[in-house]
Write a protein that holds these residues in place. Structure first.
Motif, PDB file in Angstrom:
ATOM      1  N   PHE A  98       2.617  13.984   6.481  1.00 11.29           N
ATOM      2  CA  PHE A  98       3.218  12.701   6.848  1.00 11.29           C
ATOM      3  C   PHE A  98       3.438  11.780   5.659  1.00 11.29           C
ATOM      4  O   PHE A  98       4.140  10.767   5.785  1.00 11.29           O
ATOM      5  CB  PHE A  98       2.342  11.993   7.878  1.00 11.29           C
ATOM      6  N   HIS A  99       2.856  12.078   4.495  1.00 11.57           N
ATOM      7  CA  HIS A  99       2.924  11.157   3.363  1.00 11.57           C
ATOM      8  C   HIS A  99       4.053  11.536   2.402  1.00 11.57           C
ATOM      9  O   HIS A  99       4.192  12.699   2.013  1.00 11.57           O
ATOM     10  CB  HIS A  99       1.596  11.146   2.604  1.00 11.57           C
ATOM     11  N   HIS A 100       4.798  10.524   1.985  1.00  5.74           N
ATOM     12  CA  HIS A 100       5.862  10.751   0.998  1.00  5.74           C
ATOM     13  C   HIS A 100       5.267  11.123  -0.353  1.00  5.74           C
ATOM     14  O   HIS A 100       5.735  12.056  -1.009  1.00  5.74           O
ATOM     15  CB  HIS A 100       6.726   9.497   0.884  1.00  5.74           C
ATOM     16  N   THR A 140       0.860  -1.196   0.000  1.00 12.82           N
ATOM     17  CA  THR A 140       0.000   0.000   0.000  1.00 12.82           C
ATOM     18  C   THR A 140       0.893   1.242   0.000  1.00 12.82           C
ATOM     19  O   THR A 140       0.995   1.952   1.006  1.00 12.82           O
ATOM     20  CB  THR A 140      -0.927   0.000   1.239  1.00 12.82           C
ATOM     21  N   PRO A 141       1.559   1.532  -1.105  1.00 14.10           N
ATOM     22  CA  PRO A 141       2.533   2.620  -1.144  1.00 14.10           C
ATOM     23  C   PRO A 141       1.898   4.001  -1.078  1.00 14.10           C
ATOM     24  O   PRO A 141       0.703   4.171  -1.319  1.00 14.10           O
ATOM     25  CB  PRO A 141       3.222   2.407  -2.499  1.00 14.10           C
ATOM     26  N   GLY A 142       2.734   4.970  -0.756  1.00 15.04           N
ATOM     27  CA  GLY A 142       2.305   6.363  -0.702  1.00 15.04           C
ATOM     28  C   GLY A 142       2.776   7.014   0.574  1.00 15.04           C
ATOM     29  O   GLY A 142       3.478   8.022   0.547  1.00 15.04           O
ATOM     30  N   HIS A 143       2.397   6.432   1.708  1.00 11.91           N
ATOM     31  CA  HIS A 143       2.925   6.945   2.974  1.00 11.91           C
ATOM     32  C   HIS A 143       4.441   6.822   2.942  1.00 11.91           C
ATOM     33  O   HIS A 143       5.160   7.752   3.306  1.00 11.91           O
ATOM     34  CB  HIS A 143       2.310   6.178   4.135  1.00 11.91           C
ATOM     35  N   THR A 144       4.929   5.667   2.520  1.00 11.26           N
ATOM     36  CA  THR A 144       6.316   5.447   2.097  1.00 11.26           C
ATOM     37  C   THR A 144       6.247   4.539   0.868  1.00 11.26           C
ATOM     38  O   THR A 144       5.192   3.978   0.562  1.00 11.26           O
ATOM     39  CB  THR A 144       7.166   4.755   3.196  1.00 11.26           C
ATOM     40  N   ASP A 145       7.377   4.359   0.173  1.00 16.12           N
ATOM     41  CA  ASP A 145       7.365   3.556  -1.053  1.00 16.12           C
ATOM     42  C   ASP A 145       6.984   2.103  -0.791  1.00 16.12           C
ATOM     43  O   ASP A 145       6.302   1.478  -1.600  1.00 16.12           O
ATOM     44  CB  ASP A 145       8.738   3.603  -1.734  1.00 16.12           C
ATOM     45  N   GLY A 146       7.463   1.552   0.320  1.00 13.07           N
ATOM     46  CA  GLY A 146       7.227   0.140   0.583  1.00 13.07           C
ATOM     47  C   GLY A 146       6.194  -0.114   1.668  1.00 13.07           C
ATOM     48  O   GLY A 146       6.162  -1.206   2.244  1.00 13.07           O
ATOM     49  N   HIS A 147       5.369   0.873   1.942  1.00 13.68           N
ATOM     50  CA  HIS A 147       4.375   0.702   3.003  1.00 13.68           C
ATOM     51  C   HIS A 147       3.520  -0.537   2.731  1.00 13.68           C
ATOM     52  O   HIS A 147       3.105  -0.792   1.605  1.00 13.68           O
ATOM     53  CB  HIS A 147       3.471   1.934   3.103  1.00 13.68           C
ATOM     54  N   THR A 148       3.275  -1.302   3.788  1.00 17.30           N
ATOM     55  CA  THR A 148       2.557  -2.566   3.667  1.00 17.30           C
ATOM     56  C   THR A 148       1.475  -2.676   4.733  1.00 17.30           C
ATOM     57  O   THR A 148       1.726  -2.418   5.914  1.00 17.30           O
ATOM     58  CB  THR A 148       3.536  -3.753   3.819  1.00 17.30           C
ATOM     59  N   ALA A 149       0.283  -3.057   4.312  1.00 14.78           N
ATOM     60  CA  ALA A 149      -0.769  -3.449   5.242  1.00 14.78           C
ATOM     61  C   ALA A 149      -0.700  -4.967   5.399  1.00 14.78           C
ATOM     62  O   ALA A 149      -0.062  -5.659   4.594  1.00 14.78           O
ATOM     63  CB  ALA A 149      -2.131  -3.033   4.704  1.00 14.78           C
TER      64      ALA A 149
END
Length: 248
Positions: free
Chosen positions: A202-204, A159-168
């Protein structure tokens, strides 16, 4: 400060740390720990494991939704002290090693300091190690696609966006979604309550973060255990779409 440990369903606990949540999945004598709070939350992390009848030695793996300090805080401590593997999305591995840092800057915080709650949050973050250097020396990418062979059988969902590799993480058998910071239900810097995105600073990449809400909406479940805010009970799809509507 005591950690607030809450059992949300069999074998699944949501823990409210100082300003960040983590999740403990129990199965037999082993547990999976998802996120680890701020560096300053270490005693709370250890106490929360004891509260569910476990210990750091019993942690089969640490899964990290994303490598911000308020989620990565004790990952290296557990890895170096107990040999616990630390797993993230492959795009987040160099972030955890601190080859780069996709995190809100001091300048961005200053620009937003007029907003209610920002200064108290910033002071807490600094006191809790939010600006500390806490890289993971040997983070690893998820070893397989699909469900991980760990307690709770969590399924990583990019689930990218907050960081590139963000994961749920999705627990289909339990109807649980652990969205990290892709979807919150509250935050000290937000006046909103209920499903929402974190404030823009807070979001990249905000546009990708908004798009990732559609990914979360596609996951079957009726329990949301967010990185910030209380547990949310109700269809995950509706929660993700409500957050998206509020963001647009």
């Amino acid at each position: 400060m005591q950690a607030d440990v809450r059992q949300v369903t069999d074998g699944i606990h949501l823990v409210h740390g100082s300003n960040t949540n983590w999740v403990i999945l129990t199965e037999g004598d082993e547990v999976t720990l998802i996120d680890t709070g701020y560096p300053g939350d270490r005693e709370q992390v250890l106490a929360s494991l004891a509260a569910v009848g476990s210990s750091p030695e019993a942690v089969a793996a640490v899964l990290i939704t994303h490598a911000h300090n308020d989620h990565l805080g004790s990952a290296e401590y557990l890895r170096s002290t107990y040999g616990t593997p630390v797993y993230l999305h492959e795009a987040e591995v160099p972030h955890a090693r601190r080859e780069f840092l996709h995190q809100v800057t001091v300048g961005q915080v200053v620009k937003n300091s007029w907003r209610p709650g920002v200064l108290p949050w910033a002071l807490h973050a600094m006191r809790s190690g939010g600006t500390a250097h806490v890289p993971v020396a040997a983070p690893e990418a998820f070893p397989t696609a699909g469900a991980l062979d760990l307690p709770g059988r969590p399924v990583p969902v990019h689930t990218p966006g907050h960081t590139d590799g963000h994961t749920a993480f999705h627990l289909p058998h339990a109807g649980v979604v652990i969205p990290g910071d892709a979807l919150a239900t509250g935050h000290p810097t937000s006046r909103l309550q209920g499903p929402q995105m974190l404030p823009d600073m807070f979001h990249h990449e905000r546009a990708r973060a908004v798009a990732s809400l559609d990914v979360i909406a596609a996951l079957e479940g009726d329990l949301l255990l967010p990185g910030h805010g209380p547990v949310h009970r109700g269809p995950v799809r509706e929660a993700a779409l409500q957050a998206k509507e509020r963001a647009l």
